[in-house]
Design an enzyme around this catalytic site. Sequence first.
Site, PDB file in Angstrom:
ATOM      1  N   LYS A  80      -9.318 -13.431 -40.469  1.00 40.71           N
ATOM      2  CA  LYS A  80      -9.650 -13.343 -39.081  1.00 40.71           C
ATOM      3  C   LYS A  80     -10.493 -14.449 -38.658  1.00 40.71           C
ATOM      4  O   LYS A  80     -11.510 -14.447 -39.745  1.00 40.71           O
ATOM      5  CB  LYS A  80     -10.121 -11.977 -38.448  1.00 40.71           C
ATOM      6  CG  LYS A  80      -9.430 -10.756 -38.371  1.00 40.71           C
ATOM      7  CD  LYS A  80      -7.953 -10.851 -37.691  1.00 40.71           C
ATOM      8  CE  LYS A  80      -7.007  -9.685 -38.037  1.00 40.71           C
ATOM      9  NZ  LYS A  80      -6.387  -9.565 -39.223  1.00 40.71           N
ATOM     10  N   ASP A  81     -10.457 -15.105 -37.575  1.00 41.97           N
ATOM     11  CA  ASP A  81     -11.315 -16.238 -37.135  1.00 41.97           C
ATOM     12  C   ASP A  81     -12.816 -15.609 -36.946  1.00 41.97           C
ATOM     13  O   ASP A  81     -12.981 -14.599 -36.374  1.00 41.97           O
ATOM     14  CB  ASP A  81     -10.793 -16.977 -36.036  1.00 41.97           C
ATOM     15  CG  ASP A  81     -11.485 -18.460 -35.717  1.00 41.97           C
ATOM     16  OD1 ASP A  81     -12.677 -18.476 -35.905  1.00 41.97           O
ATOM     17  OD2 ASP A  81     -10.691 -19.113 -35.556  1.00 41.97           O
TER      18      ASP A  81
END
Length: 322
Positions: A80-81
Amino acid sequence: MTGWRLDWPRAGGEPVGTGRIRVDPGDFGVTENLGWSPDGEGEHLLIQLEKSGDNTDWVARGLARVCGCPAAAVGYAGRKDRHAVTRQWFSLPCPPGRADDVLQAVSAQWRVLSVDRHSRKLRTGELAGNRFRIRVRDLEADSAALAARWQALANSGCPNYFGRQRFGRDGANLEAAAQLDPQRLKRPRERARSGMLLSAVRSWLFNEWLAGRLAAGDWRQQREGDPETSPSGPMFGDDSCGAEGALAEAELAFAGQYPEFMALLRATRMRPARRSLALKPLDCALEQEGDSAVFDFFLPAGGFATVVLTEILDLEDGSRTP
């Protein structure tokens, strides 16, 4: 090769407006949905954390330090960013007798949303998908046109491109991959170290193939030789693509235009895979609020939210502004 193409054609035509995303981490919300329930027993803690400003690998290393285990022993279903507020699951080996101490240490760094026990490590790809809630700021678009395009996308989907983040800033991951020595990649350590670059290569080749199918007008149509139940494209491997017959010949002929990249996949004996050519967001909602809009939708595993939004808007990514 230089000057990598990083913007691919849209299926729905020109965008209906412009805007900015990730101006603030809270503008980009991601909630991971595993699609299954923990078995409630075993040697692993399954923890759902809320995090912001930390990427997945950094969190995994932090959990490993807390637990006193190798980083490789910590599991997660997908990356995930860090420029977002994400709710993500991790697994870590932890005997029941140590659970309270470990959870106390974890809670000191991240918000713990849920805890259960599970019999095995969480594996990459072991999720149903992600729910996104994304605010677009500084929006310049006709309200009715935006709503109509969003409804059309919700009904029909869009090309299932990999997002630009897969390729690094200005294609840096592709440029680095182009410098790799295929002979060195035959060594396990070098192969593992170059995993992100090889992933960028396969993803870029897929995007280029999908763009060609879009230009041909048949990206939604099943071609003979496609082994999937819906139209799919190649994640190339060792001189292979996972298709058969004329489709395999066409895909491998396309890949032959990039001999340097195919040499890397050949050296690593990469196994081919298939990826859907179309991406359809589910359970979609849109809230327009003055000069901003909030998009709420669910994507199956592997789908990129930024790809969905750039199908309808030209977007500036605030997290990438110098």
